[in-house]
Design a protein around this motif. Structure first.
Motif, PDB file in Angstrom:
ATOM      1  N   ARG A  65      35.201  44.734  39.214  1.00 46.04           N
ATOM      2  CA  ARG A  65      33.971  44.172  38.645  1.00 46.04           C
ATOM      3  C   ARG A  65      34.056  44.063  37.134  1.00 46.04           C
ATOM      4  NH1 ARG A  65      29.428  47.234  42.305  1.00 46.04           N
ATOM      5  NH2 ARG A  65      29.828  46.035  44.192  1.00 46.04           N
ATOM      6  N   TYR A  83      36.809  43.761  35.345  1.00 52.39           N
ATOM      7  CA  TYR A  83      37.777  42.709  35.036  1.00 52.39           C
ATOM      8  C   TYR A  83      37.146  41.328  35.187  1.00 52.39           C
ATOM      9  CZ  TYR A  83      41.963  39.838  35.363  1.00 52.39           C
ATOM     10  OH  TYR A  83      42.910  38.881  35.178  1.00 52.39           O
ATOM     11  N   ARG A  84      36.389  41.144  36.264  1.00 54.25           N
ATOM     12  CA  ARG A  84      35.739  39.848  36.484  1.00 54.25           C
ATOM     13  C   ARG A  84      34.703  39.562  35.407  1.00 54.25           C
ATOM     14  NH1 ARG A  84      34.767  39.954  43.009  1.00 54.25           N
ATOM     15  NH2 ARG A  84      36.920  39.498  43.590  1.00 54.25           N
ATOM     16  N   GLN A  85      33.962  40.576  35.001  1.00 52.85           N
ATOM     17  CA  GLN A  85      32.945  40.385  33.968  1.00 52.85           C
ATOM     18  C   GLN A  85      33.592  39.996  32.639  1.00 52.85           C
ATOM     19  OE1 GLN A  85      30.596  43.840  33.151  1.00 52.85           O
ATOM     20  NE2 GLN A  85      29.162  42.734  31.877  1.00 52.85           N
ATOM     21  N   HIS A  86      34.677  40.665  32.284  1.00 57.01           N
ATOM     22  CA  HIS A  86      35.355  40.333  31.028  1.00 57.01           C
ATOM     23  C   HIS A  86      35.986  38.943  31.091  1.00 57.01           C
ATOM     24  CE1 HIS A  86      34.661  44.094  29.065  1.00 57.01           C
ATOM     25  NE2 HIS A  86      35.187  44.784  30.076  1.00 57.01           N
ATOM     26  N   ALA A  87      36.522  38.576  32.235  1.00 57.10           N
ATOM     27  CA  ALA A  87      37.114  37.246  32.391  1.00 57.10           C
ATOM     28  C   ALA A  87      36.034  36.174  32.305  1.00 57.10           C
ATOM     29  CB  ALA A  87      37.852  37.152  33.715  1.00 57.10           C
ATOM     30  N   GLN A  88      34.880  36.449  32.876  1.00 58.26           N
ATOM     31  CA  GLN A  88      33.777  35.492  32.831  1.00 58.26           C
ATOM     32  C   GLN A  88      33.258  35.343  31.399  1.00 58.26           C
ATOM     33  OE1 GLN A  88      30.302  36.570  35.134  1.00 58.26           O
ATOM     34  NE2 GLN A  88      30.323  34.541  36.085  1.00 58.26           N
ATOM     35  N   GLU A  89      33.162  36.432  30.662  1.00 54.92           N
ATOM     36  CA  GLU A  89      32.704  36.367  29.276  1.00 54.92           C
ATOM     37  C   GLU A  89      33.703  35.644  28.385  1.00 54.92           C
ATOM     38  OE1 GLU A  89      31.980  40.388  28.193  1.00 54.92           O
ATOM     39  OE2 GLU A  89      30.129  40.523  29.345  1.00 54.92           O
ATOM     40  N   HIS A 123      35.518  33.108  29.240  1.00 58.22           N
ATOM     41  CA  HIS A 123      35.465  31.677  29.506  1.00 58.22           C
ATOM     42  C   HIS A 123      34.110  31.067  29.184  1.00 58.22           C
ATOM     43  CE1 HIS A 123      39.344  32.190  30.984  1.00 58.22           C
ATOM     44  NE2 HIS A 123      39.130  32.294  32.274  1.00 58.22           N
ATOM     45  N   ARG A 124      33.163  31.879  28.775  1.00 56.00           N
ATOM     46  CA  ARG A 124      31.822  31.383  28.459  1.00 56.00           C
ATOM     47  C   ARG A 124      31.837  30.745  27.064  1.00 56.00           C
ATOM     48  NH1 ARG A 124      27.660  35.772  29.451  1.00 56.00           N
ATOM     49  NH2 ARG A 124      28.247  35.246  31.556  1.00 56.00           N
TER      50      ARG A 124
END
Length: 75
Positions: free
Chosen positions: A54, A56-62, A64-65
Motif C-alpha cells: 500500500r 509503495y502504491r501510494q508513493h507511485a501514485q503521488e 505520477h500526479r
C-alpha cells in the motif's frame, strides 16, 4: 518494489520461518510457547507485506500526479 532494502523484503519470510518453528513445539508438548509466538508472527507475515504494498502504491501514485493536484486542501 526494488527500492526496499533486502532486510525489509526478507522480514516476512523470517517471521514465517520462526512461526513455523514455534508451531513445531506443539509436537513436543510445549503448546504455550507455540500459542504465544506463532499467531502474532503469522499475523505480522500478512500485515507487513500489505503495508509495504500500500505504501509503495501510494508513493507511485503521488509521483505520477501532476503538480497542483494534491490533497485537495486548496479547494
Amino acid at each position: 518494489m526494488p527500492d526496499l532494502p533486502t532486510w525489509r523484503r526478507s522480514l516476512p519470510l523470517a517471521f514465517f520461518l520462526i512461526a513455523a518453528g514455534a508451531s513445531l513445539l506443539r509436537a513436543f508438548d510445549i503448546p504455550e510457547v507455540a500459542n504465544a509466538i506463532a499467531f502474532p508472527l503469522n499475523l505480522a507475515v500478512v500485515v507487513l507485506p500489505l503495508r509495504e504494498i500500500r505504501s509503495y502504491r501510494q508513493h507511485a501514485q503521488e509521483a505520477h500526479r501532476p503538480a497542483g493536484e494534491g490533497s485537495g486542501a486548496g479547494a
